[in-house]
Scaffold this motif. Structure first.
Motif, mmCIF file in Angstrom:
data_model
loop_
_atom_site.group_PDB
_atom_site.id
_atom_site.type_symbol
_atom_site.label_atom_id
_atom_site.label_comp_id
_atom_site.label_asym_id
_atom_site.label_seq_id
_atom_site.Cartn_x
_atom_site.Cartn_y
_atom_site.Cartn_z
ATOM 1 N N GLU A 106 0.781 -1.108 0.051
ATOM 2 C CA GLU A 106 -0.019 0.170 -0.007
ATOM 3 C C GLU A 106 0.954 1.375 -0.193
ATOM 4 N N TRP A 107 0.604 2.269 -0.767
ATOM 5 C CA TRP A 107 1.128 3.547 -0.917
ATOM 6 C C TRP A 107 0.682 4.294 0.643
ATOM 7 N N VAL A 108 1.632 5.032 1.357
ATOM 8 C CA VAL A 108 1.620 5.755 2.195
ATOM 9 C C VAL A 108 1.822 7.294 1.816
ATOM 10 N N ALA A 109 3.008 7.448 1.560
ATOM 11 C CA ALA A 109 3.427 9.038 1.352
ATOM 12 C C ALA A 109 4.684 8.785 0.729
ATOM 13 N N GLY A 110 5.341 10.046 0.459
ATOM 14 C CA GLY A 110 6.606 10.169 -0.258
ATOM 15 C C GLY A 110 7.105 11.534 -0.207
ATOM 16 N N LEU A 111 8.372 11.668 -0.745
ATOM 17 C CA LEU A 111 8.872 12.890 -0.853
ATOM 18 C C LEU A 111 9.713 13.090 -2.162
ATOM 19 N N ALA A 112 9.232 13.795 -2.878
ATOM 20 C CA ALA A 112 9.925 14.088 -4.305
ATOM 21 C C ALA A 112 9.954 15.577 -4.456
ATOM 22 N N ASP A 113 11.366 15.917 -5.142
ATOM 23 C CA ASP A 113 11.377 17.409 -5.578
ATOM 24 C C ASP A 113 11.232 18.206 -4.233
ATOM 25 N N GLY A 114 11.664 17.713 -3.126
ATOM 26 C CA GLY A 114 11.664 18.432 -2.110
ATOM 27 C C GLY A 114 10.165 18.705 -1.446
ATOM 28 N N GLU A 115 9.321 18.110 -1.799
ATOM 29 C CA GLU A 115 7.771 18.191 -1.544
ATOM 30 C C GLU A 115 7.256 16.947 -0.760
ATOM 31 N N ALA A 116 6.409 17.062 0.110
ATOM 32 C CA ALA A 116 5.881 16.161 0.817
ATOM 33 C C ALA A 116 4.553 15.562 -0.136
ATOM 34 N N LEU A 117 4.454 14.158 -0.185
ATOM 35 C CA LEU A 117 3.430 13.841 -1.102
ATOM 36 C C LEU A 117 2.671 12.698 -0.206
ATOM 37 N N ASP A 118 1.284 13.122 -0.257
ATOM 38 C CA ASP A 118 0.354 12.032 0.107
ATOM 39 C C ASP A 118 0.292 10.721 -0.568
ATOM 40 N N ALA A 119 -0.583 9.625 -0.283
ATOM 41 C CA ALA A 119 -0.283 8.202 -1.225
ATOM 42 C C ALA A 119 -0.993 8.695 -2.469
ATOM 43 N N ASP A 120 -2.139 9.527 -2.832
ATOM 44 C CA ASP A 120 -2.563 9.499 -4.094
ATOM 45 C C ASP A 120 -1.376 10.199 -4.865
ATOM 46 N N GLN A 121 -0.955 11.281 -4.504
ATOM 47 C CA GLN A 121 0.034 11.936 -5.110
ATOM 48 C C GLN A 121 1.374 11.232 -5.415
ATOM 49 N N ALA A 122 1.752 10.316 -4.528
ATOM 50 C CA ALA A 122 3.037 9.353 -4.637
ATOM 51 C C ALA A 122 2.693 8.453 -5.663
ATOM 52 N N LYS A 123 1.409 8.044 -5.918
ATOM 53 C CA LYS A 123 0.770 6.672 -6.752
ATOM 54 C C LYS A 123 0.804 7.451 -8.190
ATOM 55 N N ALA A 124 0.529 8.801 -8.105
ATOM 56 C CA ALA A 124 0.470 9.548 -9.505
ATOM 57 C C ALA A 124 1.724 9.309 -10.229
ATOM 58 N N TYR A 125 3.084 9.459 -9.686
ATOM 59 C CA TYR A 125 4.401 9.399 -10.405
ATOM 60 C C TYR A 125 4.251 8.085 -11.121
ATOM 61 N N ALA A 126 3.559 7.042 -10.832
ATOM 62 C CA ALA A 126 3.727 5.834 -11.566
ATOM 63 C C ALA A 126 2.892 5.819 -12.986
ATOM 64 N N ASP A 127 2.165 6.784 -13.062
ATOM 65 C CA ASP A 127 1.467 6.948 -14.397
ATOM 66 C C ASP A 127 2.000 8.046 -15.198
ATOM 67 N N LEU A 128 3.098 8.737 -14.821
ATOM 68 C CA LEU A 128 3.650 9.497 -15.827
ATOM 69 C C LEU A 128 4.766 8.656 -16.592
ATOM 70 N N ALA A 129 5.045 9.448 -17.772
ATOM 71 C CA ALA A 129 6.007 8.545 -18.793
ATOM 72 C C ALA A 129 7.505 8.843 -18.166
ATOM 73 N N SER A 130 8.389 7.896 -18.438
ATOM 74 C CA SER A 130 9.832 7.889 -17.690
ATOM 75 C C SER A 130 10.341 8.944 -18.604
ATOM 76 N N ARG A 131 11.746 9.134 -18.063
ATOM 77 C CA ARG A 131 12.714 9.978 -18.714
ATOM 78 C C ARG A 131 12.853 9.534 -20.076
ATOM 79 N N GLU A 132 13.129 8.356 -20.193
ATOM 80 C CA GLU A 132 13.476 7.596 -21.508
ATOM 81 C C GLU A 132 12.275 7.653 -22.442
ATOM 82 N N GLU A 133 11.052 7.364 -21.929
ATOM 83 C CA GLU A 133 9.838 7.700 -23.048
ATOM 84 C C GLU A 133 9.839 8.955 -23.354
ATOM 85 N N LEU A 134 9.946 10.078 -22.613
ATOM 86 C CA LEU A 134 9.919 11.229 -22.994
ATOM 87 C C LEU A 134 11.034 12.114 -23.775
#
Length: 173
Positions: free
Chosen positions: A105-133
């Motif tokens: 289960e997703w709990v939280a995260g910290l990315a780009d110096g910002e605190a993330l809740d579970a939904d925000q952290a999970k949203a990173y998985a739906d983004l395109a990776s650097r190689e895809e971009l």
């Protein structure tokens, strides 16, 4: 006086935070040893690693590093997935394994110096990776160039076709 093992753990957590671009927090309750090993192996392939630390020591290390407070989100059995480069790669591995095992289960995260809740952290998985971009960018840049090359080659191709037809006419006669 703090326990020496807690002081050592604080140093390890601080080093992990300092050497990574951020981390995701997951609840890993119910994973077997084999599933945990597979999960760690998949994370290693994505240039990230999973560590299990005491939540209060992680909060202290984050406070010492001047990072946002996640203490309200960190409770229970938490594993910390530290990523070295791209958060998207680590998030995709977590998402894949959570869907596959139904125990993470997703709990939280910290990315780009910002605190993330579970939904925000999970949203990173739906983004395109650097190689895809990068691949998309190359396609967008190369597409008009391919069209220009085709247009420029058109008259030469027409001349070759006309000369070939003329040569066939002379050979037939």
């Amino acid at each position: 006086m703090p326990n020496q093992s807690n002081i050592d753990m604080l140093a390890k957590v601080s080093a992990s935070i300092e050497n990574s671009k951020g981390f995701f927090v997951v609840d890993y309750r119910g994973l077997t040893v084999k599933e945990t090993q597979d999960f760690r192996r998949a994370l290693t392939e994505a240039n990230s690693h999973m560590k299990v630390y005491k939540n209060n020591i992680v909060n202290l290390a984050m406070k010492n590093a001047g990072l946002p407070d996640l203490s309200d989100k960190l409770a229970g059995t938490c594993a910390y997935v530290f990523f070295e480069n791209d958060p998207v790669d680590a998030a995709k591995v977590i998402k894949k394994k959570s869907e596959e095992l139904k125990k993470i289960e997703w709990v939280a995260g910290l990315a780009d110096g910002e605190a993330l809740d579970a939904d925000q952290a999970k949203a990173y998985a739906d983004l395109a990776s650097r190689e895809e971009l990068m691949a998309q960018f190359v396609y967008v840049v190369a597409s008009p160039l391919r069209g220009i090359a085709s247009v420029c080659a058109g008259p030469a191709r027409g001349l070759v076709t006309a000369l070939d037809a003329l040569a066939e006419q002379k050979n037939a006669a």
